[in-house]
Structure formats: C-alpha cells, structure tokens
Design a protein around this motif. Structure first.
Motif, short mmCIF file in Angstrom:
data_model
loop_
_atom_site.label_atom_id
_atom_site.label_comp_id
_atom_site.label_asym_id
_atom_site.label_seq_id
_atom_site.Cartn_x
_atom_site.Cartn_y
_atom_site.Cartn_z
N UNK A 11 -0.65 5.24 -1.36
CA UNK A 11 -1.03 3.85 -1.32
C UNK A 11 -0.21 3.07 -0.35
N UNK A 12 1.03 3.30 -0.54
CA UNK A 12 2.07 2.28 0.36
C UNK A 12 2.17 2.83 1.60
N UNK A 13 2.17 4.28 1.81
CA UNK A 13 2.01 4.79 3.13
C UNK A 13 0.82 4.53 4.12
N UNK A 14 -0.30 3.99 3.19
CA UNK A 14 -1.63 3.61 3.80
C UNK A 14 -1.43 2.08 4.11
N UNK A 15 -0.89 1.49 3.01
CA UNK A 15 -1.08 -0.09 3.16
C UNK A 15 0.03 -0.44 4.05
N UNK A 16 1.23 0.40 4.34
CA UNK A 16 2.17 -0.07 5.35
C UNK A 16 1.56 -0.23 6.68
N UNK A 17 0.57 0.64 6.82
CA UNK A 17 -0.05 0.48 8.28
C UNK A 17 -0.76 -0.72 8.41
N UNK A 73 5.45 -2.61 -4.48
CA UNK A 73 5.59 -1.42 -5.71
C UNK A 73 4.33 -0.55 -5.43
N UNK A 74 4.59 0.66 -5.41
CA UNK A 74 3.64 1.44 -5.29
C UNK A 74 3.98 2.81 -6.09
#
Length: 389
Positions: A11-17, A73-74
């Motif tokens: 999720x964080x890898x994706x949202x960081x984009x 936070x992920x």
C-alpha cells in the motif's frame, strides 16, 4: 518536506507514487520496516536509494533520530494504532492506513492520544474523495432528492481471493473483513448521508471458502492444483488472472467470512443496508450506493463509472458518465495525497480526520459482535479529535 514511512508494504509503495507524482517537494527521508532489504529494493525501483533515504528496523529509532515533516503508516493492521500513537506524541502530521485500529482497545488508545496531540491525521479513506462520490454528494446536498431516508450499498468484490490466499486470512492481523473492506464503504455512507450511525446489526456467512484441506497447505503441494479453480496454475494458465497468494482457499484455516450484510440505523431514524461478497468475479463486480429520498433517487457504481439520478415526480432520468474508474482507488488516492501535502505545509486540515476512522472502525467492530450474537449493537459516539488540542 521530509517524510518518514513506518511499514513499507504494498500500500505505501503504491501510495508513495501518488505523493511523488504531484511534484510538491516531498521526499522520503527514512523508512522503518522489519525487512529493510525488501524496502530498499522497492524504493530503488522509484530511484530512491541510500544515502538519500535511511533505513531502520525500529520505528522508535527512526522517530528519535529523524527531523520529519510528516509520517505515513502502512504496517499490517494490528500495528496501526500502536504506531499512530507514537507519531501523535510527537505532534507530527500523520497519514494513517485504514483500519485505524482492529480492537476496541486500539480505538480507546487513539482517542486518548488525540486528547493531547496536535497531530493532524489523514486517514486513508479514498472513496469519499473520488469524483463519483463527490458528485453524488453534491446532488444529495442540493436537496433535489428530498431528505435521504434510505440507502442501499453493495460491494461484490471481484478480487476476493486475496483475502483467503494470503496473509489477509489471518484475522489476528486484520481484524476480519468488516474492518478490511466494509470500513471504506461505511465511511462513504456516513459522508453521503451526513448523519451519525447509532446502532448496527449484522450477519456473516462462510459458505464457499471453507473445506477440509489441512492447515498451512500451499497450492503447489496440493494434488488438486491443476484443476482447482483457485490455484495459481489455473488462474494464470487458463483464466489469465492475477495471482494473489498460494495458500489453500479450501483449507481449515482460511479465516474470514465470504459474504456479509449490515443494517445501520442513523440518528434521524433512517436506516441503510450494506452487503459485501468475496466470490463474485469479472462482470459481476459491483461497488456503489443507492440513496433514496421522497423526490428522487441517486445511485453510482465505481465499476460502471457513472452516476444516475431518477426523479420520482417527473419523467426525467439523468446520467453522468465519468472517467475515473481506471485511476488509483477510482481517483481518491490523488485527493488524499494532495490533502496530506496541504496538511504538512500547514495550509489545510485533514479531509478524513481520525474521528472518521474511529467512527467507521467502531461500526465494523460492533457489526462483528452483532454477527456473532444475533443482536443489535449500539455504536458509541466519537468525541475526541486529534489536532484540536
């Protein structure tokens, strides 16, 4: 703006984009994750490498050493509340993945932390930020439908296998599928209806993803892996579908219900109904809400990417076709990212504050209790809000 990330998963890898593509001066300063090698590899895919980003295995160490403008936070769900409290003690802007907590004790800790924290918390509720829901809210608030007196919501999940093939089947980590999935849709209902939910009743069943295969069985070790419709072999070779895990979906340890329904009473006396299903597939996918007033009805479906308005007393039907279905979380993630940047800059308040996350999680937890007791449950009111002290 320098951000720190606690728990660098999918999720964080994706949202960081979504954060980085806005080109608003955000950079990753530090990441705390138990698997730093994996985190480093994923960050390198974005061109983020050491020494530009510092890696920690311990969140406390990262928070003590780094000068951060915000934290995301992920982690897995069981750690959301614990890690959020650590950040809130430092009064830092916080992006918190849903559910905000998976137990009543988690939500109590968050409420108590909010009483003394100046942290502005952005809860990851993208659905209420999507173009479809924003348009529907505009129609509801215009008064054209009359007062909304009934709502019907549904989520037929076409990718439901992930909740039985992978770690999501461990309810000790996730809190179950009310908290994993319904938390989004119930928050969306609260937003559209504009009232506080006061009681809930629920029923859940497990009729498909169950069986007598041994606990811990992997698909590759099963004699049925060439014919089982849920095996990675069949999914890849014959159905060209994404594989989401390789744990047996018909074993004794799959966890989770595979369909459920919730009745919610709101403070005015009106009620809503919500159902979720995890074995619908392909064109059977549906996710949306129908809102009914005396003068008209409005409905939307994320997968169809449209809003329909039916006027009850005139011969008029309106159709609004949007172009957001292929956007991340139907366009809601970019809105969340933009809001979080505004919060870190001190220019905005959270559009999805902690109180909303707690309210949704409380409803889900009481729904879980109701499904086991066949009784209505009262939903406690949420009063404390981070960032207001």
């Amino acid at each position: 703006m320098k951000i720190g990330i606690i728990g660098y998963g999918t999720r964080m890898h994706y949202f960081l984009d979504r954060l980085l593509e806005l080109e608003a001066g955000v950079e990753v300063a530090a990441v705390a994750d138990i698997d730093t090698a994996k985190a480093a590899k994923q960050l390198a895919e974005k061109g983020i490498v050491s020494p530009a980003v510092r890696l920690y295995t311990d969140a406390d160490e990262m928070l003590a050493r780094e000068a951060l403008d915000g934290v995301m936070i992920g982690t897995r769900c069981a750690l959301h509340a614990e890690m959020a409290v650590k950040v809130m003690r430092l009064h830092l802007p916080l992006f918190l993945e849903k559910p905000v907590g998976i137990t009543f004790a988690d939500l109590q800790r968050l409420s108590e932390a909010a009483e003394t924290s100046r942290s502005e918390v952005v809860v990851s509720f993208p659905l209420r930020n999507t173009p479809l829901v924003k348009l529907t809210k505009e129609i509801v608030d215009s008064g054209r439908l009359g007062t909304i007196e009934h709502a019907q919501a549904v989520n037929n999940v076409p990718y439901g296998g992930v909740y039985f093939h992978s770690w999501y089947r461990d309810e000790a980590e996730t809190g179950g599928l009310f908290l994993q999935k319904a938390t989004h849709d119930l928050d969306c209902l609260n937003y559209l209806i504009g009232q506080r939910p006061v009681s809930v009743a629920a029923m859940a069943s497990k009729q498909v993803f169950k069986g007598n295969k041994p606990a811990g069985l992997r698909c590759g070790d099963c004699e049925d892996n060439r014919v089982c419709p849920e095996s990675p072999y069949v999914l890849q070779k014959f159905r060209e579908e994404e594989v989401t895990g390789d744990q047996c979906a018909f074993a004794v340890d799959t966890g989770n219900h595979d369909s459920a329904s919730v009745l919610i009473r709101y403070e005015s006396g009106m009620h809503a109904v919500y159902s979720q299903n995890f074995y619908s597939r392909k064109a059977a996918a549906r996710r949306g809400v129908r809102l009914i007033g005396y003068d008209g009805t409005a409905e939307f479906d994320f997968y169809k990417d449209e809003v329909n308005v039916f006027m009850h007393h005139t011969r008029r039907v309106e159709n609004y076709k949007l172009e957001a279905a292929k956007l991340p979380h139907f366009g809601g993630d970019s809105a969340l990212a933009l809001n979080f940047i505004g919060v870190m800059e001190g220019k905005e308040k959270s559009a999805t504050p902690l109180s909303m996350g707690i309210a949704s999680a409380l409803t889900c937890l009481e729904a879980e209790r109701s499904s086991k007791s066949d009784a209505f449950r009262v939903i406690p009111a949420v009063t404390a809000e981070a960032g207001t002290r």
